[in-house]
Write an enzyme that holds these catalytic residues in place. Structure first.
Site, PDB file in Angstrom:
ATOM      1  N   LYS A   1     -17.778 103.927  63.486  1.00 10.91           N
ATOM      2  CA  LYS A   1     -17.210 103.292  64.678  1.00 10.91           C
ATOM      3  C   LYS A   1     -17.292 101.794  64.408  1.00 10.91           C
ATOM      4  O   LYS A   1     -18.385 101.233  64.366  1.00 10.91           O
ATOM      5  CB  LYS A   1     -18.041 103.672  65.902  1.00 10.91           C
ATOM      6  CG  LYS A   1     -17.683 102.914  67.182  1.00 10.91           C
ATOM      7  CD  LYS A   1     -18.463 103.467  68.368  1.00 10.91           C
ATOM      8  CE  LYS A   1     -18.200 102.695  69.645  1.00 10.91           C
ATOM      9  NZ  LYS A   1     -18.886 103.260  70.825  1.00 10.91           N
TER      10      LYS A   1
ATOM     11  N   ASP B   1     -10.203 107.926  77.122  1.00 11.10           N
ATOM     12  CA  ASP B   1     -11.553 108.316  76.730  1.00 11.10           C
ATOM     13  C   ASP B   1     -11.980 109.642  77.359  1.00 11.10           C
ATOM     14  O   ASP B   1     -12.699 109.640  78.363  1.00 11.10           O
ATOM     15  CB  ASP B   1     -12.540 107.214  77.151  1.00 11.10           C
ATOM     16  CG  ASP B   1     -13.906 107.384  76.509  1.00 11.10           C
ATOM     17  OD1 ASP B   1     -14.032 108.251  75.631  1.00 11.10           O
ATOM     18  OD2 ASP B   1     -14.829 106.645  76.898  1.00 11.10           O
TER      19      ASP B   1
ATOM     20  N   GLU C   1     -19.228 114.347  79.316  1.00 13.94           N
ATOM     21  CA  GLU C   1     -19.465 112.988  79.833  1.00 13.94           C
ATOM     22  C   GLU C   1     -18.669 112.719  81.101  1.00 13.94           C
ATOM     23  O   GLU C   1     -19.170 112.081  82.026  1.00 13.94           O
ATOM     24  CB  GLU C   1     -19.090 111.957  78.750  1.00 13.94           C
ATOM     25  CG  GLU C   1     -19.106 110.534  79.260  1.00 13.94           C
ATOM     26  CD  GLU C   1     -18.740 109.479  78.216  1.00 13.94           C
ATOM     27  OE1 GLU C   1     -18.475 109.839  77.058  1.00 13.94           O
ATOM     28  OE2 GLU C   1     -18.728 108.291  78.578  1.00 13.94           O
TER      29      GLU C   1
ATOM     30  N   GLU D   1     -16.339  98.538  71.163  1.00  8.76           N
ATOM     31  CA  GLU D   1     -17.436  98.461  72.140  1.00  8.76           C
ATOM     32  C   GLU D   1     -18.649  97.729  71.566  1.00  8.76           C
ATOM     33  O   GLU D   1     -19.789  98.186  71.683  1.00  8.76           O
ATOM     34  CB  GLU D   1     -17.830  99.864  72.617  1.00  8.76           C
ATOM     35  CG  GLU D   1     -16.686 100.581  73.323  1.00  8.76           C
ATOM     36  CD  GLU D   1     -17.073 101.899  73.975  1.00  8.76           C
ATOM     37  OE1 GLU D   1     -17.966 102.595  73.463  1.00  8.76           O
ATOM     38  OE2 GLU D   1     -16.463 102.220  75.020  1.00  8.76           O
TER      39      GLU D   1
HETATM   40  C1  GCV Z   1     -20.835 106.626  71.683  1.00  6.67           C
HETATM   41  C2  GCV Z   1     -17.256 106.199  75.496  1.00  6.67           C
HETATM   42  C3  GCV Z   1     -18.666 106.541  75.858  1.00  6.67           C
HETATM   43  C4  GCV Z   1     -19.659 105.882  74.927  1.00  6.67           C
HETATM   44  C5  GCV Z   1     -19.309 106.292  73.488  1.00  6.67           C
HETATM   45  C6  GCV Z   1     -17.889 105.835  73.210  1.00  6.67           C
HETATM   46  C7  GCV Z   1     -17.432 106.238  71.820  1.00  6.67           C
HETATM   47  O1  GCV Z   1     -16.994 104.862  75.780  1.00  6.67           O
HETATM   48  O2  GCV Z   1     -18.910 106.183  77.181  1.00  6.67           O
HETATM   49  O3  GCV Z   1     -20.941 106.308  75.275  1.00  6.67           O
HETATM   50  O4  GCV Z   1     -20.196 105.734  72.568  1.00  6.67           O
HETATM   51  O5  GCV Z   1     -17.022 106.441  74.132  1.00  6.67           O
HETATM   52  O6  GCV Z   1     -16.786 107.269  71.722  1.00  6.67           O
HETATM   53  O7  GCV Z   1     -17.699 105.536  70.877  1.00  6.67           O
END
Ligand code: GCV
Length: 681
Positions: free
Chosen positions: A268, A345, A373, A272
């Site tokens: 990743k 997402d 989630e 973020e």
């Molecule tokens: C692991 C979303 C989730 C995050 C996650 C992110 C991702 O934003 O809320 O917790 O991070 O996706 O898939 O990288």
């Protein structure tokens, strides 16, 4: 009188005791019963291969197979079977054949599942070849054993005890995965700690890999792009700097020395807040290719995630496409771009990410989220096979008809050598693995679809129910139907008609369409997505709005662009729809919205009734566990309905139609709810 009462109590106790044995769910769908000595003596299980995996297959059948004698064969000539298998019955004997030893083990589990679901094996002749080469779970597990978006307790990986103490659950985990054909796992969170690449952790990973190997599961790691700088003090982690390239080459060499069948890295980057090549003015291709070159000599793979977005003026749903399309054809052949099923997402419903099919010269894989989630954590029953299938079966129209995401990602259309599919795991240390007993069905469904993406949601649900509970139709059929309705129910009571991301800030559990944090990122605020105002509701992604529709191929582009032809289950995703807009049903948009929320609540209540009626078929422990989760789900459904309708009503300025169940909350009270996450985590 007293006598009659006591008598009645005894009778009741006797009646209910047949079902009052405890079942904690720890056995998952693997409820094979050990065979008696007589059965064992009545048949033989012979393996013509001495490979460890073939011998494991023999052991499983020796222990649990009650049918006729079986022979296991690994045949060089059967190349086309790959790790698939054939099962054939000839003259009262069963033959399981594969090209790979692991295929024989898969065949053995398949045979056992036929037994467990009471299917006849007389004259059986089947061939199974998996849809994807790499069928991988992604664990978002941190090294301190917390799990990002995990709702089943702490991580299974007891890092502090490894490599010396080996929990029995590691092998149980591997066996469960192998039983459905999952053959790979990423052990750690994509928000990766550089520490995972330290020598200390590689030794721990090696210990896990040794257990998983027996079951054909390869280990992968998520890596932090800044690892060279953070772990070893390099000036930076610029992918074009020779020292950085050498650092990765050395690191990879060390890993393969310890774990010769190591799978590769998941990354990743520049997402973020995670570091990445863009920190040095480099591109995704520069970053991915640098890692790909380091790992190529060992046959490893780089899974590079396309989940990228920034707080720009550009619609978040468009960003991954805009960022990745320029690099189509520029990635090495051992890079696979890992793309979430939807462009935002993991929402309860999204259209597919338009990158699928648009990058014609690049290997692509889907990332699904098994952990819930955005679908009620481990409190809500939401069977996700229909969601997974919706994406896999979507036609991207990339080269005329029939270019479904399944065919794009499994290599049928572009001849990918290594095809893959990923699911973000919902597994934790909880005794039942997934928090909710029905969460197990989503792990199972992911594995089954990764093995064969043409299976139906219905078929998978039936298999799972029969294996996990009972094969009595009186139980199987209503529970199957409940499962099949459950994802749509969640859509209805949370975010119908294409609404998305109107969750409470950060924890993604409850409704907070009103949330607004001064100075916070707009693309993390619900209003960014719902755009409620006096005119209507929804995100205008038509050519008059953000024009995200232009990222889809025709005829989808026009279909989504015109409000009249846009599928109504996505209308608020693509359009800002007037409150009085006439829907196909004849309702106004406002009435239709109210009806969806109301239906969602009714569906959740129906699930309670269906489950309560099924009590005679379920052990008391699992019955009660699920029963109490369904209560939470119903309460939450009402919470969602009231919160969303009362809030959106302040814009629609219309009454909630009288046939709709009345709100039982005050909007102002709902706004005060601050969820104590401990209750839900
Ligand atoms: C692991 C979303 C989730 C995050 C996650 C992110 C991702 O934003 O809320 O917790 O991070 O996706 O898939 O990288």
């Amino acid at each position: 009188m007293l006598f009659i009462r006591v008598h009645l109590l005894i009778l009741l106790a006797v009646y209910s005791c047949s079902l009052c044995y405890a079942e904690d769910g720890s056995k998952l769908w693997l409820r094979y019963k050990k065979v008696s000595n007589e059965v064992a003596k009545s048949r033989t299980v012979i393996s013509h291969s001495n490979h460890q995996k073939a011998l494991l297959a023999k052991q499983e059948l020796d222990n649990f197979w009650t049918g006729p004698s079986v022979e296991l064969k690994v045949e060089k000539a059967q190349e086309k079977l790959r790790d698939g298998f054939t099962i054939e019955e000839k003259k009262g004997k069963i033959y399981i054949t594969s090209h790979e030893p692991i295929g024989v083990l898969y065949g053995a589990y398949h045979l056992l599942s036929l037994q467990q679901t009471n299917q006849s094996i007389n004259g059986i002749k089947i061939q199974e070849i998996p849809s994807y080469n790499i069928r991988i779970l992604n664990h978002w597990d941190n090294l301190d054993r917390t799990v990002e978006r995990g709702y089943a307790g702490y991580s299974l990986w007891r890092w502090e005890e490894l490599p010396h103490v080996i929990s029995p659950r590691y092998e149980e985990y591997a066996r469960a995965n192998a039983s459905i054909g999952i053959n790979a796992t990423v052990l750690n969170n994509v928000n990766a700690s550089p520490e995972i690449l330290s020598s200390e952790y590689i030794t721990k990973v090696k210990a896990l890999a040794a257990i998983f190997r027996k079951y054909g599961i390869k280990v992968y790691l998520s890596v932090n792009f800044s690892s060279p700088k953070v772990l070893d003090g390099l000036v930076d982690s610029d992918p074009l700097r020779p020292e950085v390239q050498s650092w990765w080459k050395e690191k990879v060499k060390k890993i393969y020395k310890e774990i010769p069948d190591f799978g590769g890295f998941l990354v990743k980057a520049n997402s973020e807040g995670q570091p990445g090549p863009q920190d040095y003015g480099r591109t995704h291709a520069d970053g991915a290719n640098m890692l790909a070159d380091a790992i190529k000599p060992y046959g490893g793979v780089i899974m590079w995630r396309a989940f990228v977005y920034n707080p720009t003026l550009e619609d978040r749903a468009k960003q991954a496409y805009l960022e990745f399309i320029p690099f189509d054809g520029k990635f090495r052949d051992n890079v696979i771009i890992q793309i979430k099923n939807g462009p935002i997402d993991f929402q309860p419903r999204e259209p597919f990410t338009p990158l699928f099919g648009a990058m014609k010269k690049t290997s692509q894989m889907v990332e699904f989220q098994i952990t819930q989630e955005y679908l009620g954590f481990s409190n809500h029953l939401a069977y996700l096979a229909p969601l997974f299938k919706e994406t896999l079966d979507s036609d991207t129209y990339t080269d005329g008809n029939g270019a479904t995401i399944a065919k794009i990602t499994d290599g049928t259309l572009n001849g990918n050598k290594k095809s893959a599919i990923a699911g973000v795991a919902n597994i934790g240390e909880d005794i039942n693995w997934t928090g909710h007993h029905f969460g197990q069905a989503n792990w199972y469904a992911f594995g089954r679809l990764a093995w064969n993406h043409s299976l139906s949601s219905e078929q998978i649900a039936e298999e799972w129910i029969k294996m996990t509970f009972t094969d009595d139709d009186e139980f199987v059929l209503p529970i199957r139907d409940m499962m099949l309705d459950s994802r749509e129910a969640v859509v209805n009571y949370m975010m119908p008609m294409g609404l998305h991301h109107i969750f409470a800030f950060d924890h993604h559990y409850g409704p907070e369409p009103w949330a607004d944090i001064k100075g916070g990122r707009s693309d993390w605020m619900p209003w960014y997505y719902h755009n409620a105002d006096s005119l209507g509701l929804g995100f205008d992604r038509s050519p008059a709005g953000s024009d995200a529709v232009s990222q889809y191929n025709e005829p989808l582009r026009s279909q989504f662009a015109q409000i009249e032809s846009c599928p109504e289950n996505l209308i608020l995703w693509f359009h800002h729809v007037p409150w009085n807009y006439k829907m196909k049903s004849g309702n106004t948009m406002w009435t239709e919205l109210c009806e969806h929320y109301d239906l969602g609540v009714k569906q959740a209540r129906d699930f309670q009734k269906i489950w309560d009626r099924s009590e005679p078929f379920v052990d008391s422990e699992r019955f009660r566990d699920v029963q109490s989760k369904l209560k939470i789900q119903s309460k939450d459904a009402v919470w969602w309905k009231d919160a969303c309708l009362l809030y959106f009503q302040t814009f629609s300025c219309q009454p909630i139609p009288y046939h709709i169940e009345r709100p039982i909350h005050e909007l102002e009270d709902l706004k005060k709810i601050k969820l104590n996450l401990k209750h839900h985590n």
